[in-house]
Design an enzyme around this catalytic site. Structure first.
Site, PDB file in Angstrom:
ATOM      1  N   GLY A 119       0.805  -1.218   0.000  1.00 36.77           N
ATOM      2  CA  GLY A 119       0.000   0.000   0.000  1.00 36.77           C
ATOM      3  C   GLY A 119       0.834   1.262   0.000  1.00 36.77           C
ATOM      4  CB  SER A 123       2.335  -0.405  -9.123  1.00 35.36           C
ATOM      5  OG  SER A 123       2.083  -1.527  -8.379  1.00 35.36           O
ATOM      6  CG  ASP A 167      -1.390   5.607  -5.491  1.00 34.46           C
ATOM      7  OD1 ASP A 167      -1.770   6.358  -4.572  1.00 34.46           O
ATOM      8  OD2 ASP A 167      -1.834   4.456  -5.659  1.00 34.46           O
TER       9      ASP A 167
HETATM   10  C1  GLA Z   1      -4.974   3.018  -4.283  1.00 38.87           C
HETATM   11  C2  GLA Z   1      -5.175   3.685  -5.622  1.00 38.87           C
HETATM   12  C3  GLA Z   1      -5.322   5.193  -5.439  1.00 38.87           C
HETATM   13  C4  GLA Z   1      -6.393   5.514  -4.407  1.00 38.87           C
HETATM   14  C5  GLA Z   1      -6.157   4.723  -3.123  1.00 38.87           C
HETATM   15  C6  GLA Z   1      -7.273   4.890  -2.126  1.00 38.87           C
HETATM   16  O1  GLA Z   1      -3.738   3.432  -3.719  1.00 38.87           O
HETATM   17  O2  GLA Z   1      -4.079   3.434  -6.472  1.00 38.87           O
HETATM   18  O3  GLA Z   1      -5.616   5.776  -6.678  1.00 38.87           O
HETATM   19  O4  GLA Z   1      -7.670   5.295  -4.924  1.00 38.87           O
HETATM   20  O5  GLA Z   1      -6.026   3.347  -3.389  1.00 38.87           O
HETATM   21  O6  GLA Z   1      -7.318   6.193  -1.649  1.00 38.87           O
END
Ligand code: GLA
Length: 380
Positions: A119, A123, A167
């Site tokens: 998390g 990627s 991200d």
């Molecule tokens: C993942 C996704 C992001 C976002 C988060 C939740 O990291 O890649 O785009 O949606 O989950 O906030």
């Protein structure tokens, strides 16, 4: 380290080296794909690309993390079902070529210390790193927001994983000692300073995000459904970003409780982000921490994307001295929590939470005291 790997594999030093960081999200979870607000920071863990040009159209790429090499041709870029780690670079290369950027062959080595499936957006770092690598090697002069969009498109359309834009955006445009406040609708952003007397501490539950992709898709759909229900009452709404808490109260009769709670998380989270940015800028970290805590409750109860391990880490964190706020970060179903902790308490916090986690669940977590860092394209 990657420079050394490059030298070892290809026999001479690289021409360019590029770093793309992972990220932690301070607040604004599951809001990006609802056109909402987010407040992530890039962390001091990154994917590094080292490479040099070749005279032909071949790309040779070595993954230091997987200790494996593949080759592909820029005129025929296919998805690799076996060496899936190479698909990020393949996708980025294909889409750049498709957009009319003529690439040259290259010898490349890459790898880094962003934990995978934790998390922390490894990627996105691999995608943004690939885009930034071509940009630097070939002097493409890419507009940073275009580079972000192309990196996200790679994740969605080539790798085949749904995600919002947060991200890739933060990996490209984060800034040292700052968080980034992003409006995911119009992509306007500003950097918000983080004070030196507080630290961002990330606790990795070690739980791989098994359910993450399928449940993520379910949430996406539920958000769209909730918008449709609210729009059917005559309100002009395109996404949950356009919905206020009062609209939601008014629409309560039009949807079942589950859908309502999903929408309630997103609508209330957007409001929390806006307030969080205000209080961070005014220096009210107590309030900022309280908003992080509320965000966790909302993700756990309304959006239902937390899990026992994340809840345990959050509860442990809140018992420690010097903690201002604690919440899960990222998509959920495993991965990490993010904690805002007074700097002088950060080390004892890390130790106590690590020990408490092992005692409570018999699991070894990893704790990282992070430094907010520059994105891959800040100086590009
Ligand atoms: C993942 C996704 C992001 C976002 C988060 C939740 O990291 O890649 O785009 O949606 O989950 O906030």
């Amino acid at each position: 380290m990657i420079e050394e790997a490059f030298q070892r594999i290809y026999g001479s030093p690289p021409e360019v080296v590029v770093r793309a960081p992972g990220r932690v999200n301070l607040i604004g979870e599951h809001t990006d794909y609802n056109d909402g607000f987010v407040l992530p920071a890039a962390i001091d863990r990154a994917i590094t690309y080292a490479g040099r040009r070749r005279a032909d159209r071949r790309v040779r790429v070595y993954s230091n993390d997987f200790q494996a090499s593949v080759e592909f041709d820029l005129d025929d870029i296919q998805k690799d079902g076996k060496n899936t780690w190479s698909n990020f670079l393949r996708g980025v290369s294909k889409f750049l070529e498709g957009d009319g950027h003529h690439l040259a062959g290259a010898d490349i080595a890459f790898g880094g210390d962003v934990p995978r499936e934790a998390g922390l957006s490894s990627s996105a770092a691999v995608e943004v790193g690939a885009t930034a690598f071509w940009n630097k090697l070939l002097g493409l002069g890419l507009d940073p927001v275009y580079a972000v969009k192309l990196s996200r498109r790679t994740e969605n359309e080539f790798v085949g994983v749904p995600c919002g834009i947060m991200d890739q955006f933060i990996s490209a445009l984060g800034r040292r000692d700052h968080a980034l406040f992003l409006d995911c609708r119009d992509l306007t952003y500003r950097h918000v300073p983080l004070r030196a007397d507080v630290k961002i501490v990330v606790c990795n539950s070690g739980v791989k995000r098994a359910l993450a992709q399928s449940e993520y898709e379910v949430r996406l759909k539920q958000c769209r459904e909730a918008v449709a229900k609210i729009a059917a009452t005559g309100r002009a709404v395109k996404s949950l970003r356009d919905v206020q808490l009062s609209d939601l109260e008014a629409a309560q009769g039009t949807m079942d409780n589950l859908l309502w709670r999903r929408a309630h998380h997103v609508v209330s989270e957007n409001q929390r982000v806006l307030e969080a940015v205000r209080v961070l800028e005014s220096g009210d970290l107590e309030r900022f921490g309280a908003l992080m805590n509320q965000s966790h409750e909302s993700l756990r109860d309304d959006y239902e994307v937390s899990c026992k391990e994340l809840d345990t880490l959050v509860e442990l964190a809140r018992k420690q001295d010097g903690v201002l706020g604690a919440r899960m970060t990222g998509a959920g179903f495993g991965g990490c929590t993010v904690n805002l902790v007074r700097a002088d308490a950060a080390e004892s916090f890390a130790q106590a939470v690590g020990e408490g986690y092992e005692e409570a669940l018999g699991l070894k977590g990893e704790i990282y005291v992070c430094q907010a860092s520059d994105g891959a394209l800040v100086s590009a």
